[in-house]
Design a protein around this motif. Structure first.
Motif, PDB file in Angstrom:
ATOM      1  N   VAL A  59      65.717  56.188  49.748  1.00 42.53           N
ATOM      2  CA  VAL A  59      66.666  57.273  49.464  1.00 42.53           C
ATOM      3  C   VAL A  59      66.172  58.085  48.272  1.00 42.53           C
ATOM      4  O   VAL A  59      66.206  59.326  48.288  1.00 42.53           O
ATOM      5  N   VAL A  60      65.676  57.393  47.239  1.00 52.68           N
ATOM      6  CA  VAL A  60      65.121  58.081  46.062  1.00 52.68           C
ATOM      7  C   VAL A  60      63.955  58.976  46.488  1.00 52.68           C
ATOM      8  O   VAL A  60      63.878  60.154  46.115  1.00 52.68           O
ATOM      9  N   GLU A  61      63.063  58.412  47.284  1.00 51.06           N
ATOM     10  CA  GLU A  61      61.886  59.154  47.746  1.00 51.06           C
ATOM     11  C   GLU A  61      62.294  60.393  48.544  1.00 51.06           C
ATOM     12  O   GLU A  61      61.767  61.495  48.337  1.00 51.06           O
ATOM     13  N   PRO A 109      67.190  67.932  42.362  1.00 52.53           N
ATOM     14  CA  PRO A 109      66.992  67.210  41.107  1.00 52.53           C
ATOM     15  C   PRO A 109      67.517  65.783  41.310  1.00 52.53           C
ATOM     16  O   PRO A 109      68.683  65.593  41.651  1.00 52.53           O
ATOM     17  N   THR A 110      66.636  64.799  41.158  1.00 52.76           N
ATOM     18  CA  THR A 110      66.941  63.414  41.529  1.00 52.76           C
ATOM     19  C   THR A 110      66.973  62.512  40.318  1.00 52.76           C
ATOM     20  O   THR A 110      66.041  62.510  39.508  1.00 52.76           O
ATOM     21  N   PHE A 111      68.052  61.771  40.207  1.00 46.48           N
ATOM     22  CA  PHE A 111      68.255  60.862  39.073  1.00 46.48           C
ATOM     23  C   PHE A 111      68.419  59.436  39.594  1.00 46.48           C
ATOM     24  O   PHE A 111      69.016  59.227  40.640  1.00 46.48           O
ATOM     25  N   ALA A 112      67.880  58.477  38.849  1.00 44.21           N
ATOM     26  CA  ALA A 112      68.054  57.072  39.227  1.00 44.21           C
ATOM     27  C   ALA A 112      68.654  56.335  38.030  1.00 44.21           C
ATOM     28  O   ALA A 112      68.130  56.426  36.921  1.00 44.21           O
ATOM     29  N   THR A 136      55.913  55.303  40.616  1.00 45.41           N
ATOM     30  CA  THR A 136      55.997  56.190  41.792  1.00 45.41           C
ATOM     31  C   THR A 136      57.148  57.182  41.635  1.00 45.41           C
ATOM     32  O   THR A 136      56.991  58.374  41.905  1.00 45.41           O
ATOM     33  N   PHE A 137      58.292  56.670  41.194  1.00 44.28           N
ATOM     34  CA  PHE A 137      59.457  57.537  40.963  1.00 44.28           C
ATOM     35  C   PHE A 137      59.116  58.618  39.935  1.00 44.28           C
ATOM     36  O   PHE A 137      59.416  59.793  40.125  1.00 44.28           O
ATOM     37  N   LYS A 138      58.504  58.199  38.834  1.00 47.23           N
ATOM     38  CA  LYS A 138      58.137  59.142  37.758  1.00 47.23           C
ATOM     39  C   LYS A 138      57.260  60.251  38.302  1.00 47.23           C
ATOM     40  O   LYS A 138      57.488  61.433  38.043  1.00 47.23           O
ATOM     41  N   SER A 189      57.025  61.375  41.225  1.00 46.59           N
ATOM     42  CA  SER A 189      57.695  62.304  42.145  1.00 46.59           C
ATOM     43  C   SER A 189      58.789  63.119  41.452  1.00 46.59           C
ATOM     44  O   SER A 189      59.541  63.838  42.095  1.00 46.59           O
ATOM     45  N   GLY A 190      58.873  62.978  40.126  1.00 45.90           N
ATOM     46  CA  GLY A 190      59.784  63.833  39.357  1.00 45.90           C
ATOM     47  C   GLY A 190      61.195  63.302  39.186  1.00 45.90           C
ATOM     48  O   GLY A 190      62.107  64.045  38.822  1.00 45.90           O
ATOM     49  N   VAL A 191      61.386  62.007  39.433  1.00 45.63           N
ATOM     50  CA  VAL A 191      62.719  61.410  39.278  1.00 45.63           C
ATOM     51  C   VAL A 191      63.045  61.249  37.790  1.00 45.63           C
ATOM     52  O   VAL A 191      62.203  60.835  36.997  1.00 45.63           O
ATOM     53  N   THR A 192      64.275  61.588  37.419  1.00 47.69           N
ATOM     54  CA  THR A 192      64.746  61.398  36.047  1.00 47.69           C
ATOM     55  C   THR A 192      65.484  60.063  35.960  1.00 47.69           C
ATOM     56  O   THR A 192      66.383  59.798  36.762  1.00 47.69           O
ATOM     57  N   PHE A 193      65.101  59.233  34.988  1.00 43.10           N
ATOM     58  CA  PHE A 193      65.780  57.945  34.817  1.00 43.10           C
ATOM     59  C   PHE A 193      66.942  58.103  33.847  1.00 43.10           C
ATOM     60  O   PHE A 193      66.796  58.688  32.777  1.00 43.10           O
ATOM     61  N   LEU A 194      68.097  57.597  34.222  1.00 40.65           N
ATOM     62  CA  LEU A 194      69.250  57.532  33.320  1.00 40.65           C
ATOM     63  C   LEU A 194      69.511  56.062  33.078  1.00 40.65           C
ATOM     64  O   LEU A 194      69.678  55.298  34.034  1.00 40.65           O
ATOM     65  N   THR A 195      69.484  55.639  31.821  1.00 42.68           N
ATOM     66  CA  THR A 195      69.708  54.211  31.583  1.00 42.68           C
ATOM     67  C   THR A 195      71.199  53.931  31.594  1.00 42.68           C
ATOM     68  O   THR A 195      71.999  54.659  31.021  1.00 42.68           O
TER      69      THR A 195
END
Length: 306
Positions: free
Chosen positions: A18-20, A28-31, A49-51, A53-59
């Protein structure tokens, strides 16, 4: 730019697809990630891989309400892909969505059968009922939703034709639950990801169930085996397990075997994926809605194992 999408449980089995798909679609994709997950060596490759592809991490953490609200306030759509053991934890997501007040759509972690039409036995029925209760809670809170009914994961069901302990499709004999004539639906994981992301922002799927039920992926166990036999040029010995025998096995087997067998029972004996027509008042079918998604057919999928 399109709606901002947050995936909770993105490093899980279906979550990563789903992230991919979300990142690929240009949203704009956040995990949401726990600190521990970001530094977990087992997850480092996926995180990388997420990084890329431009995914933003929210802790954040499901058990930390403030972090959850903070993350949710930054997005438009929340997709939960949490695993089997965390289904009830999603009430915390509901609470955070209510407090944040900005979410246009919530997709809880379903990714299986249509739970309101399930006739499963325990132990899997307990898990299904948790999901049913969660549906009712989402509706009661007036949160806009889409439920994803993706039926069977191809990677889970077709990689070994549901033969316990096997790592590849069988070439000599095969155990078949029931009489083998009940139809089920098998979908490839990348396709499930793609359909999920498309549905998460589509007005046509608002407060509806998205059934992923492409015509070329509906097979009975017998049809599946026949297709496989043709590919390998060999006839398998078929061992059919009658319903009463299967129910006995479910009762006598330890975890997680009893769970797997009870899933097989509701799908291949009861026919819970195919015994009803889609009611247009509550549901839509993915391959009709999104003909642009070139889905992988069962026939194509099992060819890789020949």
């Amino acid at each position: 730019m399109g709606e901002k999408i947050l995936i909770i449980g993105g490093t899980g089995y279906i979550g990563k697809f789903v992230v991919e798909a979300s990142a690929k679609s240009g949203h704009p994709t956040f995990a949401l990630m726990r600190e521990a997950s970001l530094s977990d060596p087992a997850k480092s490759e996926l995180v990388e891989t997420f990084k890329k592809s431009g995914v933003t991490f929210l802790t954040g953490d499901l058990n930390d309400h403030e972090s959850l609200v903070k993350a949710i306030k930054q997005v438009d759509v929340v997709i939960s892909t949490v695993g089997f053991m965390q289904i009830a934890d999603q009430y915390k997501i509901i609470a955070a969505i209510k407090e944040a007040g900005n979410v246009k759509r919530f997709l809880p972690s379903e990714f299986g059968n249509d739970l309101d039409r399930c006739r499963a036995v325990d132990p899997i029925n307990q898990n299904f009922q948790l999901k049913v209760q969660l549906r009712r809670a989402i509706e009661a809170e007036g949160i806009p939703y889409t439920y994803i009914v993706c039926n069977l994961f191809a990677g889970y069901a077709l990689s070994n034709f549901l033969q316990l302990g096997a790592t590849a499709p069988p070439r000599d004999k095969i155990v078949i639950p029931g009489d083998g004539n009940v139809k089920a639906v098998f979908n490839e994981e990348h396709d499930i990801g793609a359909y999920t992301v498309k549905a998460s922002v589509d007005p046509r799927t608002l407060n509806k169930i998205l059934y992923i039920k492409p015509p070329h992926n509906i097979y009975s166990f017998n049809e599946l085996v026949a297709c496989w036999e043709k590919k390998i040029g060999n006839t398998l010995e078929k061992i059919y397990v009658a319903e009463d025998e299967l129910l006995k096995q479910i009762e006598e087997s330890p975890m997680p075997v009893n769970v797997i067998l009870s899933i097989n029972h509701c799908i291949f004996v009861k026919g819970d994926q195919t015994y009803f027509e889609i009611d247009p008042a509550v549901g839509v079918e993915a391959s009709q809605l999104y003909p642009d998604v070139k889905y992988t057919t069962v026939d194509e999928y099992i060819t890789q194992f020949v």
